[in-house]
Write an enzyme that holds these catalytic residues in place. Structure first.
Site, mmCIF file in Angstrom:
data_model
loop_
_atom_site.group_PDB
_atom_site.id
_atom_site.type_symbol
_atom_site.label_atom_id
_atom_site.label_comp_id
_atom_site.label_asym_id
_atom_site.label_seq_id
_atom_site.Cartn_x
_atom_site.Cartn_y
_atom_site.Cartn_z
ATOM 1 N N GLU A 52 0.856 -1.182 0.000
ATOM 2 C CA GLU A 52 0.000 0.000 0.000
ATOM 3 C C GLU A 52 0.894 1.236 0.000
ATOM 4 O O GLU A 52 1.932 1.263 0.647
ATOM 5 C CB GLU A 52 -0.923 -0.005 1.221
ATOM 6 N N PHE B 190 13.818 -2.366 5.375
ATOM 7 C CA PHE B 190 13.016 -2.923 6.468
ATOM 8 C C PHE B 190 13.806 -3.067 7.757
ATOM 9 O O PHE B 190 13.655 -4.032 8.502
ATOM 10 C CB PHE B 190 12.385 -4.272 6.046
ATOM 11 N N TYR C 3 14.084 -0.236 9.842
ATOM 12 C CA TYR C 3 13.811 1.014 10.558
ATOM 13 C C TYR C 3 13.077 0.725 11.868
ATOM 14 O O TYR C 3 12.020 0.089 11.861
ATOM 15 C CB TYR C 3 12.973 1.970 9.706
ATOM 16 N N CYS D 109 -1.771 -6.387 6.617
ATOM 17 C CA CYS D 109 -1.115 -7.649 6.244
ATOM 18 C C CYS D 109 -0.204 -8.226 7.326
ATOM 19 O O CYS D 109 -0.464 -9.309 7.845
ATOM 20 C CB CYS D 109 -0.328 -7.462 4.957
ATOM 21 N N LYS E 176 -1.715 -9.558 10.769
ATOM 22 C CA LYS E 176 -2.622 -10.712 10.646
ATOM 23 C C LYS E 176 -1.900 -11.929 10.051
ATOM 24 O O LYS E 176 -2.152 -13.061 10.443
ATOM 25 C CB LYS E 176 -3.861 -10.345 9.827
HETATM 26 P P1 NAD Z 1 -10.041 -5.117 1.302
HETATM 27 O O1 NAD Z 1 -10.728 -5.336 2.577
HETATM 28 O O2 NAD Z 1 -9.502 -3.765 0.955
HETATM 29 O O3 NAD Z 1 -10.996 -5.537 0.085
HETATM 30 C C1 NAD Z 1 -11.711 -6.736 0.045
HETATM 31 C C2 NAD Z 1 -12.962 -6.521 -0.794
HETATM 32 O O4 NAD Z 1 -13.586 -7.785 -0.988
HETATM 33 C C3 NAD Z 1 -14.000 -5.614 -0.118
HETATM 34 O O5 NAD Z 1 -14.339 -4.545 -0.984
HETATM 35 C C4 NAD Z 1 -15.193 -6.543 0.125
HETATM 36 O O6 NAD Z 1 -16.445 -5.895 -0.001
HETATM 37 C C5 NAD Z 1 -14.984 -7.568 -0.997
HETATM 38 N N1 NAD Z 1 -15.690 -8.830 -0.791
HETATM 39 C C6 NAD Z 1 -15.832 -9.561 0.345
HETATM 40 N N2 NAD Z 1 -16.553 -10.649 0.117
HETATM 41 C C7 NAD Z 1 -16.909 -10.641 -1.196
HETATM 42 C C8 NAD Z 1 -17.655 -11.506 -2.044
HETATM 43 N N3 NAD Z 1 -18.207 -12.617 -1.576
HETATM 44 N N4 NAD Z 1 -17.784 -11.174 -3.346
HETATM 45 C C9 NAD Z 1 -17.257 -10.048 -3.838
HETATM 46 N N5 NAD Z 1 -16.539 -9.180 -3.085
HETATM 47 C C10 NAD Z 1 -16.364 -9.477 -1.785
HETATM 48 O O7 NAD Z 1 -8.894 -6.213 1.245
HETATM 49 P P2 NAD Z 1 -7.428 -6.044 0.599
HETATM 50 O O8 NAD Z 1 -6.572 -5.204 1.481
HETATM 51 O O9 NAD Z 1 -7.563 -5.716 -0.837
HETATM 52 O O10 NAD Z 1 -6.883 -7.538 0.743
HETATM 53 C C11 NAD Z 1 -7.398 -8.605 -0.041
HETATM 54 C C12 NAD Z 1 -6.488 -9.799 0.142
HETATM 55 O O11 NAD Z 1 -5.198 -9.523 -0.369
HETATM 56 C C13 NAD Z 1 -6.277 -10.207 1.604
HETATM 57 O O12 NAD Z 1 -6.162 -11.601 1.662
HETATM 58 C C14 NAD Z 1 -4.962 -9.562 1.960
HETATM 59 O O13 NAD Z 1 -4.288 -10.241 2.964
HETATM 60 C C15 NAD Z 1 -4.204 -9.696 0.647
HETATM 61 N N6 NAD Z 1 -3.177 -8.689 0.425
HETATM 62 C C16 NAD Z 1 -3.396 -7.399 0.791
HETATM 63 C C17 NAD Z 1 -2.411 -6.449 0.556
HETATM 64 C C18 NAD Z 1 -2.622 -5.021 0.961
HETATM 65 O O14 NAD Z 1 -1.630 -4.287 0.993
HETATM 66 N N7 NAD Z 1 -3.836 -4.582 1.288
HETATM 67 C C19 NAD Z 1 -1.199 -6.818 -0.071
HETATM 68 C C20 NAD Z 1 -1.031 -8.136 -0.454
HETATM 69 C C21 NAD Z 1 -2.021 -9.072 -0.199
#
Ligand code: NAD
Length: 452
Positions: free
Chosen positions: A158, A255, A257, A266, A269
């Site tokens: 992010e 990484f 710091y 991330c 959890k």
């Molecule tokens: P987020 O919470 O920002 O987005 C998840 C989206 O999924 C939400 O908009 C939610 O409404 C939608 N959703 C939930 N159930 C649904 C369904 N049944 N059908 C359709 N849409 C549905 O999550 P995120 O931060 O984008 O993370 C998503 C995954 O990616 C997680 O497993 C996270 O660990 C992983 N991830 C996140 C990041 C990060 O920096 N945020 C980086 C790498 C991996």
């Protein structure tokens, strides 16, 4: 190629937009109707540098669409990415209910061969769980439809997500299907023009690679934070140690710091979920457990420094503390597990009033914090400083790098500055008139004898 991304959050929206930017036809689907309505009206639900322009450009070019309609989008898309959230349960397990729900929805609507690609961070065995779930629904429907499940964990950061997605360090693909692999190679081909960054492996290794990466990063930060505490007691400086060890090529500078503990959606959890995967198999993971333990301790450090400082000055009750930066890191509006939240709770618990400011995360912070007369929302740095007994920097936004400290201290009631991100030169801060605290060095006090 027509691609469906299910889950339009930080990962889904960025991935879908970048795939569209590379020429694919992408539909982003979400169950959150308001989010999809907003996107269809040009409202981007998250802050991510460069994203808004790219979304608008691809929508205009008809390569990027937003929907809540599973039936139509699955009918049109050979490849369905799963990018829904996988939070941890209170017991620390990865909660796969959203992934399961998506698998069921795909199976309810598919009518021909589909490739289901899991981008969400999930424990080993989830691709099999998704496959079994889909098969169960197909059996219930009494239809025989071929499909493949691919593990394709996401590594974007992010705050730099668009760049990470457009120029990935690597793309991990876990699959045992040559047919699915050929399609995945085609999807990612435009991202590999300068050199091949696809790493193909078995599914369990791909699933575990994501947790391994995040656990390694978490461990590096916690290791530095553990050392930082020792530096504060010994007169050493963690910043110098970082340079000293980072110059060793085997270690590197990234990484390392010290800070107020890591947050975000991330790292916290994922290290919990990784430990619980081990635990389920009777396998202890003490290094990962220590990374979590140190992080939980570190998140209280800035608040504890304040409690100590004000214990000689009448206590924190009735004091006003300004906090600059709320997001878990700069260039994002994500407040999930942000260290600022722990500090705010310590301060409110001690009877202080907090004045809060973040360049972009205020709306998300308001959703997580109570409506309280002890919380004052500010519009800039100077308003945050006004009448404050102390200021804390919790997110190192670029706009905080060169603050006008003369103007700030003139507005403040007190003169303490708690720098959770080691952004400023201690000697300069003392010259400006601050009692200055940072992470991994002893305090820099103007006059230790002063007691209010
Ligand atoms: P987020 O919470 O920002 O987005 C998840 C989206 O999924 C939400 O908009 C939610 O409404 C939608 N959703 C939930 N159930 C649904 C369904 N049944 N059908 C359709 N849409 C549905 O999550 P995120 O931060 O984008 O993370 C998503 C995954 O990616 C997680 O497993 C996270 O660990 C992983 N991830 C996140 C990041 C990060 O920096 N945020 C980086 C790498 C991996």
């Amino acid at each position: 190629m027509r691609i469906l991304i299910i889950g339009t959050g930080y990962v889904g929206l960025v991935t879908g937009t970048c795939l569209a930017e590379m020429g694919h036809h992408v539909t982003c689907l979400d169950i959150n109707q308001a989010k999809i309505d907003g996107l269809n009206n040009g409202i981007i639900p998250i802050y991510e540098p460069g994203l808004e322009e790219m979304v608008k450009r691809n929508v205009k070019a008809h390569r990027l669409h937003f929907t809540t309609d599973y039936a139509e989008s699955i009918a049109q898309s050979l490849v369905c990415f799963i990018a829904v959230d996988t939070p941890v349960t209170p017991e620390g397990n990865a909660d796969l209910q959203y992934v399961e729900r998506v698998a069921i929805s795909i199976a309810e609507h598919m009518t021909e061969y589909r490739i289901i690609v899991n981008k969400s961070t999930v424990p080993v065995g989830t691709a099999k769980f998704v496959g079994d779930t889909i098969q169960e629904v197909l059996d219930r429907r009494s239809v025989s439809i071929d499909f493949d499940v691919v593990a394709n964990p996401e590594f974007l950061k992010e705050g730099n997500a668009v760049n990470d997605c457009m120029k990935p360090d690597r793309v991990i693909l876990g699959t045992d299907s040559p047919k699915a692999l050929a399609v995945m190679q085609e999807i990612y081909a435009p991202f590999m023009l300068s050199h091949d960054r696809l790493i193909v492996m078995d599914i369990p290794s791909a699933e575990l690679t994501k947790y391994a990466a995040n656990a390694m990063l978490a461990t590096r930060i916690s290791f530095m934070n553990e050392l930082a505490g020792l530096c504060e007691l010994t007169g050493a400086d963690i910043n110098k140690i970082r340079k000293g060890i980072g110059s060793d090529k085997r270690i590197g500078y990234s990484f390392l710091y010290a800070g107020p503990g890591f947050g975000g959606s991330c790292l916290p959890k994922d290290i919990r979920a990784l430990q619980s995967q081990g635990k389920a198999l009777g396998y202890e993971m003490p290094i990962v457990a220590a990374a979590e333990h140190i992080n939980n301790r570190q998140k209280k450090v800035v608040g504890e420094k304040m409690i100590d400082y004000f214990s000689l000055r009448g206590g924190l009750a009735g004091k006003t503390i300004g906090i600059l930066g709320l997001a878990f890191k700069p260039d994002t509006d994500d407040m999930r597990e942000a260290a600022s939240l722990i500090l705010i709770s310590q301060l409110l618990h001690s009877g202080a009033t907090v004045k809060l400011f973040d360049p972009v995360a205020m709306d998300n912070a308001k959703k997580l914090l109570p409506d309280s007369p002890s919380i004052i929302w500010c519009t800039d740095e100077l308003e945050t400083a006004a009448d404050a007994d102390a200021l804390a920097l919790m997110t190192e936004w670029k706009q905080f790098r060169f603050l006008d400290f003369d103007a700030i201290i003139a507005k403040m009631k007190g003169r303490a500055f708690f720098d959770g991100r080691n952004q400023y030169n201690p000697q300069d801060m003392v010259k400006k008139g601050f009692d200055y605290f940072c992470i991994g060095q002893a305090a820099f006090l103007i006059n230790e004898q002063v007691i209010f």
